[in-house]
Every structure is written in C-alpha cells, then in structure tokens.
Design a protein around this motif. Structure first.
Motif, PDB file in Angstrom:
ATOM      1  N   TYR A   1       0.864  -1.169   0.000  1.00 32.33           N
ATOM      2  CA  TYR A   1       0.000   0.000   0.000  1.00 32.33           C
ATOM      3  C   TYR A   1       0.907   1.226   0.000  1.00 32.33           C
ATOM      4  O   TYR A   1       1.678   1.439   0.952  1.00 32.33           O
ATOM      5  N   VAL A   2       0.844   2.020  -1.060  1.00 27.40           N
ATOM      6  CA  VAL A   2       1.791   3.120  -1.216  1.00 27.40           C
ATOM      7  C   VAL A   2       1.113   4.351  -1.812  1.00 27.40           C
ATOM      8  O   VAL A   2       0.085   4.244  -2.488  1.00 27.40           O
ATOM      9  N   PHE A   3       1.712   5.500  -1.546  1.00 30.92           N
ATOM     10  CA  PHE A   3       1.427   6.711  -2.303  1.00 30.92           C
ATOM     11  C   PHE A   3       2.556   6.815  -3.316  1.00 30.92           C
ATOM     12  O   PHE A   3       3.707   7.056  -2.960  1.00 30.92           O
ATOM     13  N   LEU A   4       2.243   6.587  -4.584  1.00 27.05           N
ATOM     14  CA  LEU A   4       3.273   6.359  -5.593  1.00 27.05           C
ATOM     15  C   LEU A   4       4.262   7.501  -5.750  1.00 27.05           C
ATOM     16  O   LEU A   4       5.399   7.289  -6.183  1.00 27.05           O
ATOM     17  N   ARG A   5       3.863   8.721  -5.434  1.00 24.43           N
ATOM     18  CA  ARG A   5       4.772   9.854  -5.587  1.00 24.43           C
ATOM     19  C   ARG A   5       5.737  10.020  -4.407  1.00 24.43           C
ATOM     20  O   ARG A   5       6.623  10.876  -4.441  1.00 24.43           O
TER      21      ARG A   5
ATOM     22  N   PHE B   1       8.936   4.828  -3.199  1.00 28.74           N
ATOM     23  CA  PHE B   1      10.033   4.524  -4.117  1.00 28.74           C
ATOM     24  C   PHE B   1      11.031   3.591  -3.443  1.00 28.74           C
ATOM     25  O   PHE B   1      11.512   2.626  -4.050  1.00 28.74           O
ATOM     26  N   ASN B   2      11.332   3.848  -2.197  1.00 31.43           N
ATOM     27  CA  ASN B   2      12.259   3.021  -1.424  1.00 31.43           C
ATOM     28  C   ASN B   2      11.814   1.570  -1.431  1.00 31.43           C
ATOM     29  O   ASN B   2      12.565   0.667  -1.831  1.00 31.43           O
ATOM     30  N   VAL B   3      10.571   1.313  -1.005  1.00 33.40           N
ATOM     31  CA  VAL B   3      10.137  -0.077  -0.859  1.00 33.40           C
ATOM     32  C   VAL B   3       9.967  -0.759  -2.216  1.00 33.40           C
ATOM     33  O   VAL B   3      10.296  -1.952  -2.362  1.00 33.40           O
TER      34      VAL B   3
ATOM     35  N   ILE C   1       1.484   5.764   5.196  1.00 34.71           N
ATOM     36  CA  ILE C   1       1.854   4.949   4.049  1.00 34.71           C
ATOM     37  C   ILE C   1       3.392   4.969   3.933  1.00 34.71           C
ATOM     38  O   ILE C   1       3.978   6.026   4.170  1.00 34.71           O
ATOM     39  N   PRO C   2       4.018   3.819   3.603  1.00 32.59           N
ATOM     40  CA  PRO C   2       3.507   2.559   3.081  1.00 32.59           C
ATOM     41  C   PRO C   2       3.231   1.511   4.144  1.00 32.59           C
ATOM     42  O   PRO C   2       3.637   1.654   5.307  1.00 32.59           O
ATOM     43  N   THR C   3       2.568   0.445   3.702  1.00 34.07           N
ATOM     44  CA  THR C   3       2.336  -0.748   4.507  1.00 34.07           C
ATOM     45  C   THR C   3       2.496  -1.970   3.610  1.00 34.07           C
ATOM     46  O   THR C   3       2.105  -1.935   2.447  1.00 34.07           O
ATOM     47  N   LEU C   4       3.070  -3.017   4.161  1.00 32.78           N
ATOM     48  CA  LEU C   4       3.198  -4.303   3.461  1.00 32.78           C
ATOM     49  C   LEU C   4       2.272  -5.311   4.114  1.00 32.78           C
ATOM     50  O   LEU C   4       2.200  -5.394   5.349  1.00 32.78           O
ATOM     51  N   VAL C   5       1.563  -6.073   3.288  1.00 32.78           N
ATOM     52  CA  VAL C   5       0.728  -7.167   3.769  1.00 32.78           C
ATOM     53  C   VAL C   5       1.093  -8.411   2.976  1.00 32.78           C
ATOM     54  O   VAL C   5       1.136  -8.389   1.742  1.00 32.78           O
TER      55      VAL C   5
ATOM     56  N   GLU D   1       6.045   1.145   8.270  1.00 30.81           N
ATOM     57  CA  GLU D   1       7.317   1.878   8.344  1.00 30.81           C
ATOM     58  C   GLU D   1       8.236   1.362   7.234  1.00 30.81           C
ATOM     59  O   GLU D   1       8.600   0.179   7.187  1.00 30.81           O
ATOM     60  N   ALA D   2       8.600   2.267   6.336  1.00 24.69           N
ATOM     61  CA  ALA D   2       9.340   1.889   5.131  1.00 24.69           C
ATOM     62  C   ALA D   2      10.619   1.120   5.434  1.00 24.69           C
ATOM     63  O   ALA D   2      10.921   0.110   4.776  1.00 24.69           O
ATOM     64  N   ASN D   3      11.380   1.569   6.413  1.00 29.69           N
ATOM     65  CA  ASN D   3      12.650   0.899   6.689  1.00 29.69           C
ATOM     66  C   ASN D   3      12.457  -0.490   7.292  1.00 29.69           C
ATOM     67  O   ASN D   3      13.267  -1.391   7.054  1.00 29.69           O
ATOM     68  N   ALA D   4      11.388  -0.682   8.052  1.00 31.08           N
ATOM     69  CA  ALA D   4      11.078  -2.016   8.565  1.00 31.08           C
ATOM     70  C   ALA D   4      10.644  -2.924   7.413  1.00 31.08           C
ATOM     71  O   ALA D   4      11.004  -4.104   7.365  1.00 31.08           O
ATOM     72  N   ILE D   5       9.886  -2.366   6.485  1.00 35.45           N
ATOM     73  CA  ILE D   5       9.459  -3.138   5.313  1.00 35.45           C
ATOM     74  C   ILE D   5      10.666  -3.595   4.502  1.00 35.45           C
ATOM     75  O   ILE D   5      10.768  -4.760   4.109  1.00 35.45           O
ATOM     76  N   THR D   6      11.593  -2.691   4.254  1.00 38.30           N
ATOM     77  CA  THR D   6      12.750  -3.071   3.431  1.00 38.30           C
ATOM     78  C   THR D   6      13.660  -4.061   4.164  1.00 38.30           C
ATOM     79  O   THR D   6      14.253  -4.934   3.526  1.00 38.30           O
ATOM     80  N   GLN D   7      13.762  -3.950   5.486  1.00 35.97           N
ATOM     81  CA  GLN D   7      14.544  -4.944   6.223  1.00 35.97           C
ATOM     82  C   GLN D   7      13.907  -6.325   6.118  1.00 35.97           C
ATOM     83  O   GLN D   7      14.612  -7.341   5.952  1.00 35.97           O
TER      84      GLN D   7
END
Length: 209
Positions: free
Chosen positions: A5-9, A14-16, A53-57, A65-71
């Motif tokens: 779930y992201v706001f594309l701009r 972009f990170n995730v 935003i963002p969220t990963l499911v 939290e973007a950095n938790a998602i990427t980890q």
C-alpha cells in the motif's frame, strides 16, 4: 504475494518498490491518494492504525514503516547483500536508515511539502519561514552525506544496501522542490548512479507523471 500500500509519488514508496525490484520479489501495488483521504478509511486503518503509508501485507502478516518493510524484504534474499551479514556493516546500514528517518527526511520532507505537496493539495503558498528552516537543515545534513561519500560508490561497502535505498529517493524531489543541491557534487554523483540502477528505473516507471 506481497501487497504494498503506497502513495506512488512518495520517496518512501520509491524506497520499498525499488528494494523489491532489486531483490526480484513479486508484489502487487495498492495505490492510495492522500489528497482523497484514501489512507484515512476504516479499511486501511484496520491494516495500519497510524493511517500512514507505506504498509506491506503478506499472507496476513503486516509491516508498516518503510525501513522495517525493506529490512523484512532484504531478509528474504540475504545473498543480495542489501542487509549485510557482517554485524558491523549491518549496524552501519541501520545507522543510516535511522539517520534518514530522524534527520534527512525532516529536511527534504519539509521543503517537498512546502514547495510541492502544498501545490498538489491546494494548501496555499509555501511558508517562507518553513522553507528557510528546511534549507538550513538540508545544508546541515547534505554536508554530512557529501563528506561521507567522497571516494565511495555507496554509503556502506562497495555495493548498494538498504542505506542507499532509504536516503537517495528523497533527492528525486530535488528539482521540483528546489533543493539547494548545487554545492554537493558527491551527493549528486551518488544519486545519479543510484537512479541508473534497473530497480530504480522500474520503480520510476510506476510513478505517475
């Protein structure tokens, strides 16, 4: 499959997305538009009570939290090296991720909000005092990055890590947000090389023009 779930701009989106691309992970995008309050619905609040935003499911597992998602994503493909196995390098990556969240994003986000987001959302003209504050913070933190990047291709080690993916996307707003990047040649060199990565080009193609 993961749903993002992201706001594309957003630089965080972009990170995730770029990390997922770099790792070759399959994912589905659920775009949310803050201008329409799509992140404030009860349905989204049930996924992310912060309504951010963002969220990963993934299969009922939720990470925000973007950095938790990427980890989390990088841990799926440790051989890619985005989250190094070496403990000291891993701590260094985490240091830059935390620094991005606590410092760098404040500077870039402030200028982006005043000069870009306000216009998109019809929130009036930039506040000169807030713009000045953002520029002062930007100079402070850009100098830290510029000094660190001298003689380096990446922030940690000799290939991209989550540190680069956390920090570089904020410079995607440099032109629109009139960031004062001119004095920071190392920063501009590093960002240009980062954006040339296939993973970043793919993420960029998903951003509405």
């Amino acid at each position: 499959m993961m749903k993002l779930y992201v706001f594309l701009r957003s630089p965080r989106a972009f990170n995730v997305m770029a990390v997922a691309n770099h790792l070759g992970l399959d994912y589905e995008i659920e775009g949310l538009n803050p201008a329409k309050g799509e992140h404030l619905t009860p349905q989204y609040a049930a996924i992310n009570p912060n309504k951010r935003i963002p969220t990963l499911v993934e299969d009922g597992f939720i990470v925000w939290e973007a950095n938790a998602i990427t980890q989390y994503m990088a841990s799926k493909k440790p051989e890619a090296g985005l989250l190094p196995a070496d403990l000291r390098q891993r701590a260094d990556v985490a240091r830059w991720q935390f620094w991005s969240a606590s410092s760098w994003e404040n500077a870039c986000g402030l200028m982006a909000f005043e000069r870009v987001v306000k216009k998109l959302l019809g929130l009036g003209d930039p506040d000169p005092a807030r713009v000045k504050e953002g520029e002062e913070l930007f100079h402070k933190y850009a100098q830290v990055l510029n000094d660190h990047l001298k003689g380096r291709a990446c922030l940690v080690g000799d290939r991209p890590t989550l540190a680069d993916f956390a920090i570089a996307p904020w410079l995607n707003f440099a032109e629109l947000g009139s960031f004062p990047v001119a004095p920071y040649g190392e920063l501009k060199r590093w960002h240009a090389a980062f954006m040339a990565l296939p993973a970043c080009q793919k993420a960029l193609s998903a951003v509405p023009r």
